[in-house]
Design an enzyme around this catalytic site. Structure first.
Site, PDB file in Angstrom:
ATOM      1  CB  SER A 133      45.178  13.842 -21.380  1.00  0.00           C
ATOM      2  OG  SER A 133      44.153  14.141 -20.453  1.00  0.00           O
ATOM      3  CE1 TYR A 158      44.935  18.849 -23.100  1.00  0.00           C
ATOM      4  CE2 TYR A 158      43.543  17.434 -21.746  1.00  0.00           C
ATOM      5  CZ  TYR A 158      44.797  17.918 -22.082  1.00  0.00           C
ATOM      6  OH  TYR A 158      45.913  17.459 -21.421  1.00  0.00           O
TER       7      TYR A 158
END
Length: 341
Positions: A133, A158
């Site tokens: 990501s 995350y």
């Protein structure tokens, strides 16, 4: 030549589009797995799967329920199938939700990824392509982001799990010569998108005339990347021999590679809101809020590496992409179409 591929997280947004594109090649046999968790609408996930399964043109796709955090079910899947390539897109997504339910991220993104790596190692998978990501860039301020930049300061759990995935893949590439390619996705959007993502939240609030929380007044930049462009990148990487992809890998892990997958053209979030207002011919009811913990001000991908490898450059403009998304959104919710940005 026939080949069998595994797509994890196939009921998810990106996984659905990747599987659809892969099965267009009759030489591919695709097995998709998902645990259909309730992070967002299970019905939406099921409809994605049904869209693939009911396409009469293709019979080279099958779906299996599987939770990657359960090692034995994953091991059984690998024993039963001779996978050539694994495209690992299953993960607990969402920056803000990681502040609320950290356990879900450890189970899926750490334990689940370890299980994937172990299965790929023991079954001699030729290439593991996995989702990282853009959030790993954290508070970096040097734009555009390049794969060589330090990503040692993630600002959400995350992001920390995705950075951990990259480190774990590096270790397996080094120790076991497992070819791994991590893809740092930048704000992916498009039809069949996740309800917790910005584009969906904006469309939902504006179409229903409900208040829209706009963090930092919308004065943030995001490198919005259309999902079909992302799927095309992954397809091209599947077609390349891993030796070519990893030719310029790092010294201690010659089978390891990280690539940015972005649009290379960041957009002001407020401008995206205005485009959606034009489509619905409604003004957003904006509630300005402070930037959220874990959020970053700007994302902007340098995509020279993926271009040099595959010759790919994003084709979808922000206007075309938003229009495609909103036409799908309106159809999915049975709204009248204005078809104008």
């Amino acid at each position: 030549m026939k080949r069998k591929l595994l797509v994890t997280g196939v009921a998810g947004f990106i996984g659905y589009h990747v599987a659809k594109k892969l099965i267009e090649d009759e030489n591919n046999t695709v097995i998709g797995i998902d645990n259909l968790n309730d992070y967002y609408s299970i019905e939406l996930k099921k409809k994605r799967i049904e869209n693939i399964k009911t396409n009469d043109k293709y019979n080279n796709f099958s779906f299996q329920y599987c939770d990657i955090s359960t090692a034995q079910s994953l091991k059984d899947l690998f024993i039963e199938n001779n996978f050539e390539t694994v495209i690992h897109l299953a993960a607990q997504a969402g920056v803000r939700y990681s502040l609320i339910n950290p356990d879900a991220y450890i189970r899926s993104n750490i334990v689940g990824f370890t299980n994937i790596l172990e299965c790929c190692r023991h079954h001699k998978i030729k290439h593991l392509i996995y989702a990282s990501s853009s959030s790993v860039y954290g508070s970096n301020t040097t734009l555009p982001f390049t794969e060589e930049q330090s990503v040692d300061h993630p600002i959400s759990l995350y992001a920390a799990t995705k950075k951990s995935n990259e480190l774990m893949a590096h270790t397996y590439s080094h120790l076991f010569s497992l070819p791994t390619t991590g893809l740092r996705f930048f704000t992916v959007y498009g039809p069949w998108g996740r309800p917790d993502m910005a584009m969906f939240l904006f469309a939902n609030a504006i179409s229903n005339s409900t208040p829209l929380d706009l963090f930092n007044g919308g004065e943030m930049l995001r490198d919005f990347t259309y999902v079909d462009d992302v799927a095309e990148c992954i397809l091209r990487l599947c077609e390349l021999p891993p030796t070519e992809i990893h030719e310029h890998s790092v010294q201690f892990a010659p089978y390891y590679r990280i690539l940015n997958i972005g649009n290379n053209q960041p957009e002001l979030v407020l401008n995206v809101v205005r485009k959606i207002e034009n489509y619905f011919k409604k003004n957003a009811i904006i509630i300005t809020k402070s930037i959220q913990p874990g959020d970053v001000h700007s994302t902007y991908a340098n995509i020279e590496s993926i271009f040099k490898l595959t010759g790919f450059h994003p084709k979808t403009s922000i206007d075309s992409g938003i229009l495609n998304f909103l036409n799908w959104y309106s159809s999915y919710h049975n709204l009248s179409l204005n078809s104008k940005i």
